[in-house]
Scaffold this active site. Structure first.
Site, PDB file in Angstrom:
ATOM      1  N   TYR A 178       0.846  -1.184   0.000  1.00 51.05           N
ATOM      2  CA  TYR A 178       0.000   0.000   0.000  1.00 51.05           C
ATOM      3  C   TYR A 178       0.888   1.243   0.000  1.00 51.05           C
ATOM      4  O   TYR A 178       1.416   1.661   1.017  1.00 51.05           O
ATOM      5  CB  TYR A 178      -0.919   0.031   1.217  1.00 51.05           C
ATOM      6  CG  TYR A 178      -1.911  -1.099   1.306  1.00 51.05           C
ATOM      7  CD1 TYR A 178      -2.140  -1.950   0.226  1.00 51.05           C
ATOM      8  CD2 TYR A 178      -2.632  -1.324   2.469  1.00 51.05           C
ATOM      9  CE1 TYR A 178      -3.049  -2.986   0.312  1.00 51.05           C
ATOM     10  CE2 TYR A 178      -3.552  -2.352   2.563  1.00 51.05           C
ATOM     11  CZ  TYR A 178      -3.757  -3.193   1.485  1.00 51.05           C
ATOM     12  OH  TYR A 178      -4.656  -4.222   1.578  1.00 51.05           O
TER      13      TYR A 178
ATOM     14  N   PRO B  23     -15.550  -5.150   1.808  1.00 51.07           N
ATOM     15  CA  PRO B  23     -16.910  -5.443   2.270  1.00 51.07           C
ATOM     16  C   PRO B  23     -17.942  -4.456   1.759  1.00 51.07           C
ATOM     17  O   PRO B  23     -19.131  -4.783   1.690  1.00 51.07           O
ATOM     18  CB  PRO B  23     -16.774  -5.362   3.794  1.00 51.07           C
ATOM     19  CG  PRO B  23     -15.625  -4.423   4.018  1.00 51.07           C
ATOM     20  CD  PRO B  23     -14.663  -4.733   2.904  1.00 51.07           C
ATOM     21  N   LEU B  24     -17.492  -3.243   1.414  1.00 47.64           N
ATOM     22  CA  LEU B  24     -18.393  -2.232   0.849  1.00 47.64           C
ATOM     23  C   LEU B  24     -18.104  -2.009  -0.633  1.00 47.64           C
ATOM     24  O   LEU B  24     -18.581  -1.037  -1.216  1.00 47.64           O
ATOM     25  CB  LEU B  24     -18.261  -0.918   1.620  1.00 47.64           C
ATOM     26  CG  LEU B  24     -18.589  -1.004   3.115  1.00 47.64           C
ATOM     27  CD1 LEU B  24     -18.308   0.330   3.804  1.00 47.64           C
ATOM     28  CD2 LEU B  24     -20.035  -1.422   3.324  1.00 47.64           C
TER      29      LEU B  24
END
Length: 259
Positions: A64, A209-210
């Site tokens: 990241y 998850p979203l």
């Protein structure tokens, strides 16, 4: 700080943590590349997640940025509270913005772990995932270097990311799996690894998850997060956001029932 961990609790890598974790992928520049547009806000989001909202499972990766978020986590949270689990991942190389490639060379994996230890300011990575399995390198060789680092005390527990039930079954015969991290949400709703992990007692960490905010925009965070939590007590979603207001909405969503 909330007294009840958001979403309840789950034990991952030997620690009892909040079922609602926090994914840190969005705390970078565009393409998961470089520094965030507002570094102070990124630091604030991390601190609020832990100190205000009671989230005790923080998920990151050396890829990241690359490296950006591990530095942010150290700057925001070090020294880490004893109850907080910082999980990171190794095994992806970043040639440029938006580009991700598995790289499972054992020398590279060892170098990644050593560098993550320094960036996070710890002597041991409590939970270290193999970010992706490199199909060009024997899986046994990729696991062997993580096992060696575990024996040296530099890795506490080993997890797997984006894996099939077949891979889980293959690995579990020789190596305990502390957690499996796969995509799961109400759009990408079928993953046979969910059931297998429940049978084997392996925590299943649901990333996206979203669906990168798409589901929150369409439904609000309540429906997709409660759907995940209802899939089984071994499910631990790790939504990600770069905005304090969105974080507050996410935490509120798991603290209230569906209407």
């Amino acid at each position: 700080m909330t007294t009840t961990p958001p979403g309840g609790t789950i034990t991952i890598a030997g620690k009892t943590v909040s079922r609602l974790g926090f994914g840190t992928m969005r705390l970078t520049g565009n393409g998961t590349w470089g520094d965030p547009e507002d570094r102070d806000t990124a630091l604030s989001v991390l601190r609020q997640a832990v100190h205000t909202h009671g989230i005790s499972h923080i998920d990151t990766a050396d890829a990241y940025g690359p490296h950006t978020v591990e530095h942010l986590i150290r700057d925001a949270l070090h020294p880490y509270p004893e109850h907080v689990l910082i999980a990171t991942k190794v095994g992806m190389v970043r040639p440029g913005p938006g580009n991700w490639y598995p790289l499972g060379n054992p020398y590279y994996l060892r170098a990644c772990v050593e560098a993550s230890l320094r960036r996070l300011g710890v002597e041991r990575l409590e939970l270290c995932y193999l970010h992706r399995i490199d199909s060009k390198v024997a899986l046994e060789d990729q696991l062997a270097v993580l096992q060696a680092l575990q024996s040296e005390g530099k890795v506490g527990h080993i997890g797997l990311s984006k894996v099939t039930p077949e891979t889980i079954s293959r690995v579990i015969k020789h190596q305990p799996i502390a957690a499996v991290q796969n995509v799961l949400n109400i759009t990408d709703s079928h993953d046979p690894a969910v059931e297998l992990c429940q049978e084997l007692g392996i925590p299943y960490v649901a990333y996206r998850p979203l669906d990168a905010g798409v589901l929150a925009h369409a439904h609000g965070p309540h429906k997709p997060l409660h759907w995940l939590l209802d899939q089984g007590p071994h499910i631990a979603p790790i939504p990600s956001t770069s905005q304090p207001r969105h974080l507050e909405e996410i935490v509120a969503a798991v603290e209230t029932g569906l209407a």
